[in-house]
Design an enzyme around this catalytic site. Structure first.
Site, PDB file in Angstrom:
ATOM      1  CG  ASP A 169      -1.703   1.222   1.436  1.00 46.90           C
ATOM      2  OD1 ASP A 169      -2.331   1.675   0.468  1.00 46.90           O
ATOM      3  OD2 ASP A 169      -1.688   1.770   2.550  1.00 46.90           O
ATOM      4  CG  ASP A 196      -1.988   7.683   1.083  1.00 45.15           C
ATOM      5  OD1 ASP A 196      -0.977   8.355   0.843  1.00 45.15           O
ATOM      6  OD2 ASP A 196      -3.060   7.819   0.467  1.00 45.15           O
TER       7      ASP A 196
END
Length: 265
Positions: free
Chosen positions: A32, A34
C-alpha cells in the site's frame, strides 16, 4: 505453486540459485502507499496549511472519497496550486519508519521479489515520491487512481475502475486488482511461491483475505487492517489463512524476509 517447498515434501527451490540455467523462486510483495510506504495520508498532506471551504471540510459520504478528492483538487487548482507545488509536497512526505531499510533489502534481493503497489491515492503523487526516494525501479507495476494535469494546470483525478465488491469504495477494490494480477502473471507462466502484503488500512483487509496459508500479511500495528484481522481471528478462527506479522517499523518486515531467505524456503 504458492507454498513452502519443504512443507510440500519437495526439494527446496533455492538450491539451484546461482547455478547455470537455474531459475530463482519468485515472491510477490504487495505494498500500500498512504501510511504504509509514507508515514502520512498523502491527501491530507496536499491540503495541510490551506483553508478549505466548509463544503470541502465535511467528511464525504461512505464510498465517495475519490469524488471528494476530485473536488478538493479542483479547488486547489482554482487557488493557483500547480504541478511544481504538488510535486514538492509529495516528494517531502516522510517515509514510514524503517521503509528505507526495507527498500534497501529489496534492492539487494531484487531477483527474488516481484514488487507491486496498490493504492487508493493517485499515480502522480506516488510516482513523485518513489522517484524522490530512489525507489521507483523496485516496482514492476503501480495500480492507483489516474491523475494528470489538464490544460489549466489543474491536477485532475479519476477512479481506478468499477467493481461489485460491497466492502470497498466505488473507485477501487484491491482484492479485484490483486486477483486479476495473479491471474495475468499465471497466464505469463509466472507462479509465485508466496505472496506478501504490506498495508495499513481497511481497504487492505479485503485483498489480504485472498492470501493462502503459505502467504504473509504485514499489517501496520494498531491500524485498521490490523484490527480487522484480529477481529476476524477472534470471531472466525482459521478463516484468515495467511500468517500475520504486525509491524511498527518496516525494518521488521525486512528482517522477517531476510530470515525467510536464510532458511531458504
Amino acid at each position: 505453486m504458492r507454498r513452502c517447498c519443504q512443507a510440500a515434501g519437495l526439494p527446496c527451490l533455492f538450491k539451484g540459485v546461482g547455478m547455470a540455467g537455474a531459475r530463482p523462486p519468485r515472491f510477490l510483495l504487495v505494498f500500500d502507499f498512504d501510511e504504509t510506504i509514507v508515514d502520512e495520508n498523502s491527501d491530507d498532506s496536499v491540503v495541510r496549511g490551506r483553508a478549505l471551504p466548509e463544503r470541502l471540510r465535511q467528511s464525504p459520504r461512505e464510498g465517495s472519497y475519490n469524488e471528494h478528492m476530485q473536488r478538493v483538487l479542483a479547488f486547489l487548482g482554482e487557488q493557483g496550486v500547480r504541478a511544481g507545488d504538488f510535486r514538492a509536497v509529495y516528494e517531502n512526505i516522510p517515509l514510514s519508519p524503517g521503509m528505507a531499510e526495507l527498500f534497501q533489502f529489496l534492492s539487494k534481493h531484487h531477483e527474488l521479489f516481484e514488487v507491486i503497489l496498490i493504492s487508493d491515492a493517485n499515480t502522480f503523487g506516488i510516482e513523485a515520491k518513489l522517484r524522490a526516494a530512489g525507489a521507483r525501479s523496485l516496482f514492476r507495476k503501480i495500480f492507483s487512481n489516474p491523475a494528470s494535469f489538464d490544460r489549466r494546470g489543474f491536477l485532475t483525478l479519476g477512479p481506478y475502475h468499477s467493481h461489485k465488491c460491497l466492502q470497498c469504495p466505488a473507485n477501487m477494490c484491491k482484492r479485484k486488482i490483486l486477483t486479476e494480477y495473479l491471474a495475468e502473471r499465471a497466464q505469463e507462466e509466472v507462479e509465485f511461491q508466496r505472496v506478501f502484503y504490506v498495508g495499513d488500512g481497511a481497504n487492505d483487509f479485503c485483498p489480504s483475505g485472498t492470501l493462502t496459508a503459505a502467504d504473509v500479511a504485514f499489517p501496520r500495528k494498531g491500524y485498521p487492517m490490523h484490527r480487522l484481522i484480529q477481529e476476524m481471528q477472534e470471531k472466525q478462527p482459521g478463516a484468515f489463512q495467511a500468517a500475520v506479522v504486525p509491524w511498527e517499523s518496516a525494518a521488521e518486515v525486512a528482517r522477517y524476509l531476510q530470515e525467510l531467505l536464510r532458511r531458504k524456503c
